[in-house]
Structure formats: C-alpha cells, structure tokens
Design a protein around this motif. Sequence first.
Motif, PDB file in Angstrom:
ATOM      1  N   GLY A 100       0.798  -1.055   0.032  1.00  0.00           N
ATOM      2  CA  GLY A 100       0.180   0.069  -0.018  1.00  0.00           C
ATOM      3  C   GLY A 100       0.885   1.172   0.006  1.00  0.00           C
ATOM      4  N   TYR A 101       0.350   2.242  -0.702  1.00  0.00           N
ATOM      5  CA  TYR A 101       1.255   3.409  -0.987  1.00  0.00           C
ATOM      6  C   TYR A 101       0.309   4.688  -0.803  1.00  0.00           C
ATOM      7  CZ  TYR A 101       4.505   0.161  -2.841  1.00  0.00           C
ATOM      8  OH  TYR A 101       5.110  -0.881  -3.050  1.00  0.00           O
ATOM      9  N   MET A 102       0.679   5.784   0.064  1.00  0.00           N
ATOM     10  CA  MET A 102       0.232   6.991   0.062  1.00  0.00           C
ATOM     11  C   MET A 102       1.288   8.106  -0.140  1.00  0.00           C
ATOM     12  SD  MET A 102      -2.643   6.373   2.958  1.00  0.00           S
ATOM     13  CE  MET A 102      -1.687   5.908   4.345  1.00  0.00           C
ATOM     14  N   TYR A 103       1.174   9.049  -0.897  1.00  0.00           N
ATOM     15  CA  TYR A 103       2.176  10.000  -1.045  1.00  0.00           C
ATOM     16  C   TYR A 103       1.340  11.213  -0.679  1.00  0.00           C
ATOM     17  CZ  TYR A 103       6.361  12.339  -2.395  1.00  0.00           C
ATOM     18  OH  TYR A 103       7.609  12.969  -2.393  1.00  0.00           O
ATOM     19  N   ASP A 104       1.732  12.024   0.374  1.00  0.00           N
ATOM     20  CA  ASP A 104       1.181  13.310   0.449  1.00  0.00           C
ATOM     21  C   ASP A 104       1.946  14.326  -0.016  1.00  0.00           C
ATOM     22  OD1 ASP A 104       0.695  15.772   1.529  1.00  0.00           O
ATOM     23  OD2 ASP A 104       0.781  15.300   3.748  1.00  0.00           O
ATOM     24  N   VAL A 105       1.489  14.734  -1.302  1.00  0.00           N
ATOM     25  CA  VAL A 105       2.257  15.561  -2.392  1.00  0.00           C
ATOM     26  C   VAL A 105       2.737  16.713  -1.811  1.00  0.00           C
ATOM     27  CG1 VAL A 105       2.214  16.527  -4.451  1.00  0.00           C
ATOM     28  CG2 VAL A 105       0.956  14.291  -4.175  1.00  0.00           C
ATOM     29  N   MET A 106       2.053  17.688  -1.347  1.00  0.00           N
ATOM     30  CA  MET A 106       2.736  18.969  -0.885  1.00  0.00           C
ATOM     31  C   MET A 106       3.520  19.009   0.349  1.00  0.00           C
ATOM     32  SD  MET A 106       1.518  20.379  -3.488  1.00  0.00           S
ATOM     33  CE  MET A 106       2.114  22.019  -3.129  1.00  0.00           C
ATOM     34  N   ASN A 107       3.411  17.753   1.118  1.00  0.00           N
ATOM     35  CA  ASN A 107       4.420  17.827   2.283  1.00  0.00           C
ATOM     36  C   ASN A 107       5.515  16.932   1.996  1.00  0.00           C
ATOM     37  OD1 ASN A 107       3.395  19.517   4.328  1.00  0.00           O
ATOM     38  ND2 ASN A 107       1.527  18.082   4.315  1.00  0.00           N
ATOM     39  N   HIS A 108       5.668  16.204   0.752  1.00  0.00           N
ATOM     40  CA  HIS A 108       6.748  15.376   0.304  1.00  0.00           C
ATOM     41  C   HIS A 108       6.798  14.302   1.305  1.00  0.00           C
ATOM     42  CE1 HIS A 108       8.231  18.458  -2.595  1.00  0.00           C
ATOM     43  NE2 HIS A 108       7.932  19.373  -1.576  1.00  0.00           N
ATOM     44  N   ASP A 109       5.581  13.631   1.693  1.00  0.00           N
ATOM     45  CA  ASP A 109       5.569  12.711   2.582  1.00  0.00           C
ATOM     46  C   ASP A 109       5.314  11.286   1.866  1.00  0.00           C
ATOM     47  OD1 ASP A 109       6.731  13.923   4.812  1.00  0.00           O
ATOM     48  OD2 ASP A 109       4.696  14.405   5.735  1.00  0.00           O
ATOM     49  N   PHE A 110       6.148  10.277   1.858  1.00  0.00           N
ATOM     50  CA  PHE A 110       5.822   9.012   1.239  1.00  0.00           C
ATOM     51  C   PHE A 110       5.755   7.865   2.127  1.00  0.00           C
ATOM     52  CE2 PHE A 110       8.202   5.435  -1.265  1.00  0.00           C
ATOM     53  CZ  PHE A 110       6.926   5.077  -1.898  1.00  0.00           C
ATOM     54  N   TYR A 111       4.466   7.330   2.229  1.00  0.00           N
ATOM     55  CA  TYR A 111       4.061   6.494   3.177  1.00  0.00           C
ATOM     56  C   TYR A 111       3.874   5.139   2.241  1.00  0.00           C
ATOM     57  CZ  TYR A 111       2.544  10.112   6.397  1.00  0.00           C
ATOM     58  OH  TYR A 111       2.456  11.053   7.288  1.00  0.00           O
ATOM     59  N   TYR A 112       4.352   4.245   2.982  1.00  0.00           N
ATOM     60  CA  TYR A 112       4.244   2.604   2.190  1.00  0.00           C
ATOM     61  C   TYR A 112       3.946   1.441   3.191  1.00  0.00           C
ATOM     62  CZ  TYR A 112       9.316   1.822   2.558  1.00  0.00           C
ATOM     63  OH  TYR A 112      10.443   1.358   3.197  1.00  0.00           O
ATOM     64  N   ALA A 113       3.282   0.572   3.056  1.00  0.00           N
ATOM     65  CA  ALA A 113       2.917  -0.585   3.875  1.00  0.00           C
ATOM     66  C   ALA A 113       3.333  -1.806   3.138  1.00  0.00           C
ATOM     67  CB  ALA A 113       1.653  -0.541   4.479  1.00  0.00           C
ATOM     68  N   ILE A 114       4.086  -2.757   3.693  1.00  0.00           N
ATOM     69  CA  ILE A 114       4.374  -4.132   3.007  1.00  0.00           C
ATOM     70  C   ILE A 114       4.003  -5.172   3.898  1.00  0.00           C
ATOM     71  CG2 ILE A 114       5.861  -5.507   1.961  1.00  0.00           C
ATOM     72  CD1 ILE A 114       7.933  -3.078   1.719  1.00  0.00           C
ATOM     73  N   ARG A 115       3.127  -6.094   3.237  1.00  0.00           N
ATOM     74  CA  ARG A 115       2.466  -6.887   4.241  1.00  0.00           C
ATOM     75  C   ARG A 115       3.464  -7.962   4.745  1.00  0.00           C
ATOM     76  NH1 ARG A 115       0.710 -12.632   3.431  1.00  0.00           N
ATOM     77  NH2 ARG A 115      -1.169 -12.865   4.775  1.00  0.00           N
ATOM     78  N   GLY A 116       3.635  -8.054   6.463  1.00  0.00           N
ATOM     79  CA  GLY A 116       4.119  -8.546   7.133  1.00  0.00           C
ATOM     80  C   GLY A 116       5.649  -7.887   7.281  1.00  0.00           C
ATOM     81  N   HIS A 117       6.009  -6.807   6.702  1.00  0.00           N
ATOM     82  CA  HIS A 117       6.992  -5.964   7.050  1.00  0.00           C
ATOM     83  C   HIS A 117       6.990  -4.699   7.884  1.00  0.00           C
ATOM     84  CE1 HIS A 117       9.702  -9.331   5.107  1.00  0.00           C
ATOM     85  NE2 HIS A 117       8.503  -9.417   4.499  1.00  0.00           N
ATOM     86  N   GLY A 118       5.706  -4.306   8.036  1.00  0.00           N
ATOM     87  CA  GLY A 118       5.384  -3.014   8.444  1.00  0.00           C
ATOM     88  C   GLY A 118       5.169  -1.788   7.734  1.00  0.00           C
ATOM     89  N   ALA A 119       5.014  -0.613   7.967  1.00  0.00           N
ATOM     90  CA  ALA A 119       4.634   0.662   7.519  1.00  0.00           C
ATOM     91  C   ALA A 119       5.628   1.660   7.734  1.00  0.00           C
ATOM     92  CB  ALA A 119       3.133   1.113   8.008  1.00  0.00           C
ATOM     93  N   TYR A 120       5.974   2.471   6.892  1.00  0.00           N
ATOM     94  CA  TYR A 120       7.115   3.470   6.886  1.00  0.00           C
ATOM     95  C   TYR A 120       6.600   4.779   6.157  1.00  0.00           C
ATOM     96  CZ  TYR A 120       9.755  -0.961   7.294  1.00  0.00           C
ATOM     97  OH  TYR A 120      10.032  -2.076   7.914  1.00  0.00           O
ATOM     98  N   LEU A 121       7.126   5.802   6.878  1.00  0.00           N
ATOM     99  CA  LEU A 121       7.248   7.210   6.386  1.00  0.00           C
ATOM    100  C   LEU A 121       8.581   7.690   5.977  1.00  0.00           C
ATOM    101  CD1 LEU A 121       6.053  10.026   5.997  1.00  0.00           C
ATOM    102  CD2 LEU A 121       6.136  10.380   8.420  1.00  0.00           C
ATOM    103  N   ASN A 122       8.886   7.796   4.803  1.00  0.00           N
ATOM    104  CA  ASN A 122       9.816   8.468   4.110  1.00  0.00           C
ATOM    105  C   ASN A 122      11.037   7.443   4.882  1.00  0.00           C
ATOM    106  OD1 ASN A 122       8.815  10.506   3.136  1.00  0.00           O
ATOM    107  ND2 ASN A 122       8.915  11.695   5.121  1.00  0.00           N
ATOM    108  N   GLU A 123      10.837   6.181   4.690  1.00  0.00           N
ATOM    109  CA  GLU A 123      11.910   4.876   5.186  1.00  0.00           C
ATOM    110  C   GLU A 123      12.083   4.772   6.687  1.00  0.00           C
ATOM    111  OE1 GLU A 123      12.925   3.054   2.614  1.00  0.00           O
ATOM    112  OE2 GLU A 123      12.158   4.493   1.091  1.00  0.00           O
TER     113      GLU A 123
ATOM    114  N   GLU B  46      -0.620  -3.431   9.370  1.00  0.00           N
ATOM    115  CA  GLU B  46       0.865  -3.317   9.789  1.00  0.00           C
ATOM    116  C   GLU B  46       0.684  -2.375  10.868  1.00  0.00           C
ATOM    117  OE1 GLU B  46       3.140  -5.203   8.212  1.00  0.00           O
ATOM    118  OE2 GLU B  46       1.362  -6.068   7.252  1.00  0.00           O
ATOM    119  N   VAL B  47       0.148  -1.645  11.176  1.00  0.00           N
ATOM    120  CA  VAL B  47       0.305  -0.688  12.597  1.00  0.00           C
ATOM    121  C   VAL B  47      -0.577  -0.929  13.418  1.00  0.00           C
ATOM    122  CG1 VAL B  47       1.549   1.140  10.971  1.00  0.00           C
ATOM    123  CG2 VAL B  47      -1.058   1.163  11.521  1.00  0.00           C
ATOM    124  N   GLY B  48      -1.514  -2.126  13.388  1.00  0.00           N
ATOM    125  CA  GLY B  48      -2.256  -2.514  14.538  1.00  0.00           C
ATOM    126  C   GLY B  48      -3.621  -1.531  14.722  1.00  0.00           C
TER     127      GLY B  48
END
Length: 259
Positions: free
Chosen positions: A118-141, A220-222
Amino acid sequence: MEKYLREIHENVTSWIHEIVPFVQKAVRNKLTINTKSSDFDIVTDVDKKVEQFFREKIHQAYPSHGIIGEESDNTNVKNSFDCLWVIDPIDGTTNFVKQKDHFCLLISFYEKHVGQLGYMYDVMNHDFYYAIRGHGAYLNEKRIEKPAPIRLREGLVSADILAWSQHRLFAELLDRSFGYRYFGCSGIDSIHVINGKFAAFVSTRSGPWDLAAQLIFAEEVGLKSSKFDGSPVNYTVGGDWILANEGCYEEIVELTKRF
C-alpha cells in the motif's frame, strides 16, 4: 520480503517519484475541470493523466494484472484477476483544485484478494508512506510504530460531514469524542489515524480507491478497520467503513451499527 514483491515495491517507488514532480507543477497551472455525478464531484485533466501514467507502467511491467482506477470503467475487473491494483490518482481532488494542498496519491497491490503493498504520497508535504504485508509501514523510510491506545473521549475523530451532518448519530459521535476534524481527503484523514493524531476516520461513501491502501496500513500498524456493522471491508466494493485506533474502535462500532 519475497523477491517478486521487492521488485514491485521498487517499481512503484520509482513510478511515484517520477510522477510527483508533474503533479506539484500542475498545482500551479491552469486546470481543466469537469464534473461527474454532480457539480461538486469534479475531476481534472491531472487526475486522468496520473491514472493513465500508472496504468501504462503497470501494463508494461505486469500485463497479466488487473487495475481498478477511480477515473476508469471498472466493470468486471475485480473478479477477473489474481493480481489486482487499486489506484486513486488524486485523492482529494476538490482540495487539489481549491486549496492546492491536503491531497495525495493512493496505490495498492492485492494478490488473490490479500493486500500486499500500500502507498500514500502526501504531495505537498513530500511525505511518502508505504506498507508491506508482514514487514510494517513506513514514512520516508522510517518505520511507523503502532499508535498508543486512544479512548474516544480523548481523541479527535474525522467523519464525512456531508453525509453525516443531518443524522443524530453524527452529533452523538462528536459528543462522545474530544473533538472533530475533517480534511476531505480519505488518504490524509487516514494518515492522521495511522500517525496517532486522530482516534478514528469514519466514512460513509468510499470507493475502492479510497480505502484499499489504508486497509494494508491498518494491518501493519495495529489499527482496526471494518464496515459500520463490524463486518470486514471489501476493498473492491468500498462503501461505509471505519479506520480506528484500538482504544476506541468498539465504542465507534457500537454507534455506527445504528447508522
């Protein structure tokens, strides 16, 4: 992570970073705007171009995969493919047009109806969120930790005010919570739940593209997610749904079951 998922993740990351500068530039330019179901349901040339960009990339790399996109005819797509992508090219188009802020890109990848990426990119704040099944979720790595429990009385709740404003349960939900906030963008509202800034996001009229990515983040984040009656959300259908902190989910469902 499985090799094929790593490859898909690397491709999507590359595609997003390729298209984001186009969207950021488009915000400052004159937009071509059309209406869909009503004068307030709008789509821009940018929505269409961004969705077409992702469609071409996916078809080129994975020609056997299916795609559900907000700006396309999705008839008979959802049950025709083992691998399915869901795209919202500009989530929060009204914000994109009127505010030039508070909108994002949403993309997700499902395999045999199980959310993988799953991917969400907050365009104007340059924030890249992604989630990988079984491996957690991340904001800008950086890994996103599970939000601390938030009771409804302690938390802010986001809800679709256009659909709820005349319903008595809306007033009851607000009365039970600490307060109300609403960005008008499913992705941005969901991000605030994922980050622990909101207790919950409650929506009555979502399409598949409004929630498919967030369901993967929830795992991924409960967080808790369901339809208003407590049943699982069908990511290919959409409709009413809840994304909530575990500390207030049960109380919210007790309300929404009566909606």
